[in-house]
Design a protein around this motif. Structure first.
Motif, short mmCIF file in Angstrom:
data_model
loop_
_atom_site.label_atom_id
_atom_site.label_comp_id
_atom_site.label_asym_id
_atom_site.label_seq_id
_atom_site.Cartn_x
_atom_site.Cartn_y
_atom_site.Cartn_z
N LYS A 29 -8.02 -5.71 -5.29
CA LYS A 29 -7.47 -6.20 -4.13
C LYS A 29 -8.31 -7.74 -3.96
O LYS A 29 -7.67 -8.63 -3.79
CB LYS A 29 -7.24 -5.67 -3.06
CG LYS A 29 -5.76 -4.80 -3.09
CD LYS A 29 -5.88 -4.21 -1.75
CE LYS A 29 -4.36 -3.22 -1.90
NZ LYS A 29 -4.11 -2.53 -0.64
N GLU A 30 -9.55 -7.27 -4.00
CA GLU A 30 -10.62 -8.32 -3.74
C GLU A 30 -10.55 -9.42 -4.62
O GLU A 30 -10.76 -10.42 -4.43
CB GLU A 30 -11.89 -7.63 -3.39
CG GLU A 30 -12.89 -8.61 -2.94
CD GLU A 30 -14.42 -7.94 -2.73
OE1 GLU A 30 -15.31 -8.76 -2.44
OE2 GLU A 30 -14.23 -6.63 -2.47
N ILE A 31 -10.53 -8.85 -5.97
CA ILE A 31 -10.48 -9.87 -7.13
C ILE A 31 -9.28 -10.67 -7.10
O ILE A 31 -9.26 -11.80 -7.17
CB ILE A 31 -10.66 -9.04 -8.52
CG1 ILE A 31 -12.30 -8.47 -8.57
CG2 ILE A 31 -10.53 -9.86 -9.55
CD1 ILE A 31 -12.51 -7.53 -9.67
N ALA A 32 -8.10 -10.09 -6.62
CA ALA A 32 -6.80 -10.65 -6.87
C ALA A 32 -6.92 -11.79 -5.71
O ALA A 32 -6.33 -12.83 -5.70
CB ALA A 32 -5.64 -9.81 -6.50
N ASP A 33 -7.70 -11.56 -4.60
CA ASP A 33 -7.68 -12.71 -3.32
C ASP A 33 -8.38 -13.65 -3.79
O ASP A 33 -8.58 -14.86 -3.30
CB ASP A 33 -7.86 -12.02 -2.28
CG ASP A 33 -7.12 -11.01 -1.49
OD1 ASP A 33 -5.79 -11.15 -2.12
OD2 ASP A 33 -7.38 -10.04 -0.74
N LYS A 34 -9.56 -13.38 -4.63
CA LYS A 34 -10.66 -14.43 -4.76
C LYS A 34 -10.51 -15.13 -6.05
O LYS A 34 -11.00 -16.35 -6.17
CB LYS A 34 -12.00 -13.73 -4.63
CG LYS A 34 -12.29 -13.23 -3.12
CD LYS A 34 -13.77 -12.96 -3.24
CE LYS A 34 -14.20 -12.51 -1.82
NZ LYS A 34 -15.21 -11.40 -1.67
N LEU A 35 -9.97 -14.49 -6.83
CA LEU A 35 -10.06 -15.37 -8.22
C LEU A 35 -8.99 -16.57 -8.36
O LEU A 35 -9.47 -17.50 -8.94
CB LEU A 35 -9.22 -14.18 -9.38
CG LEU A 35 -9.47 -14.61 -10.83
CD1 LEU A 35 -11.01 -14.77 -11.13
CD2 LEU A 35 -8.97 -13.59 -11.87
N PRO A 36 -7.90 -16.45 -7.84
CA PRO A 36 -7.21 -17.93 -7.83
C PRO A 36 -7.93 -19.14 -7.25
O PRO A 36 -7.98 -20.43 -8.00
CB PRO A 36 -5.80 -17.71 -7.07
CG PRO A 36 -5.61 -16.19 -7.20
CD PRO A 36 -7.11 -15.47 -7.12
N PRO A 37 -8.59 -19.12 -6.10
CA PRO A 37 -9.35 -20.18 -5.62
C PRO A 37 -10.59 -20.75 -6.72
O PRO A 37 -10.81 -21.67 -6.82
CB PRO A 37 -9.69 -19.79 -4.25
CG PRO A 37 -8.85 -18.78 -3.70
CD PRO A 37 -8.47 -18.05 -5.06
N ALA A 38 -11.18 -19.50 -7.19
CA ALA A 38 -12.40 -19.78 -8.09
C ALA A 38 -11.83 -20.46 -9.38
O ALA A 38 -12.34 -21.28 -9.78
CB ALA A 38 -12.95 -18.37 -8.38
N ILE A 39 -10.66 -20.07 -9.88
CA ILE A 39 -9.92 -20.69 -11.10
C ILE A 39 -9.63 -22.13 -10.70
O ILE A 39 -10.00 -23.08 -11.37
CB ILE A 39 -8.68 -19.84 -11.53
CG1 ILE A 39 -9.20 -18.47 -12.15
CG2 ILE A 39 -7.99 -20.75 -12.48
CD1 ILE A 39 -8.16 -17.76 -12.34
N ILE A 40 -9.08 -22.23 -9.67
CA ILE A 40 -8.80 -23.85 -9.33
C ILE A 40 -10.02 -24.52 -9.07
O ILE A 40 -10.10 -25.66 -9.28
CB ILE A 40 -8.12 -23.78 -7.66
CG1 ILE A 40 -6.65 -23.15 -7.86
CG2 ILE A 40 -7.80 -25.16 -7.34
CD1 ILE A 40 -5.70 -23.85 -8.85
N ALA A 41 -11.05 -24.13 -8.41
CA ALA A 41 -12.36 -24.78 -8.08
C ALA A 41 -12.80 -25.17 -9.67
O ALA A 41 -13.39 -26.37 -10.05
CB ALA A 41 -13.19 -23.95 -7.62
#
Length: 107
Positions: free
Chosen positions: A38-50
């Protein structure tokens, strides 16, 4: 390459893609998703966008020129539109369109 070979390749690629997309739903259907996923799912999309933003802007912002001006205006447009409307699709689409217009029209 004959048509049956192409159809077979497309069918295999489609099946594998579907399986990869459906696998998490099949695995976590009956039980609770682990906290770290769940934590990875929350943090991964903004990281990919960055990462994508940095990758796209590394060239226009390192050498000053028409692309730098166009990129700066498009970035400002995306930020202002997103703060104002809170619509990611609108912000990104407007910024992309504005950038394309500027790089084609600026001398």
């Amino acid at each position: 390459m004959n048509p049956s070979h192409s159809i077979l390749l497309i069918a295999i690629a489609s099946g594998i893609t579907f399986l990869i997309r459906a696998l998490p739903f099949l695995v976590f259907k009956k039980r609770q998703m682990p906290a770290f996923i769940k934590e990875i799912a929350d943090k991964l999309p903004p990281a990919i966008i960055a990462v994508l933003v940095i990758y796209c802007l590394k060239s226009p912002l390192t050498v000053f020129g028409t692309e730098t001006v166009a990129a700066s205006i498009a970035i400002a447009d995306v930020v202002i539109l997103h703060i104002w409307k809170r619509n990611t699709l609108l912000s990104v689409a407007a910024g992309t369109i504005l950038y394309m217009i500027f790089i084609r029209c600026l001398p």
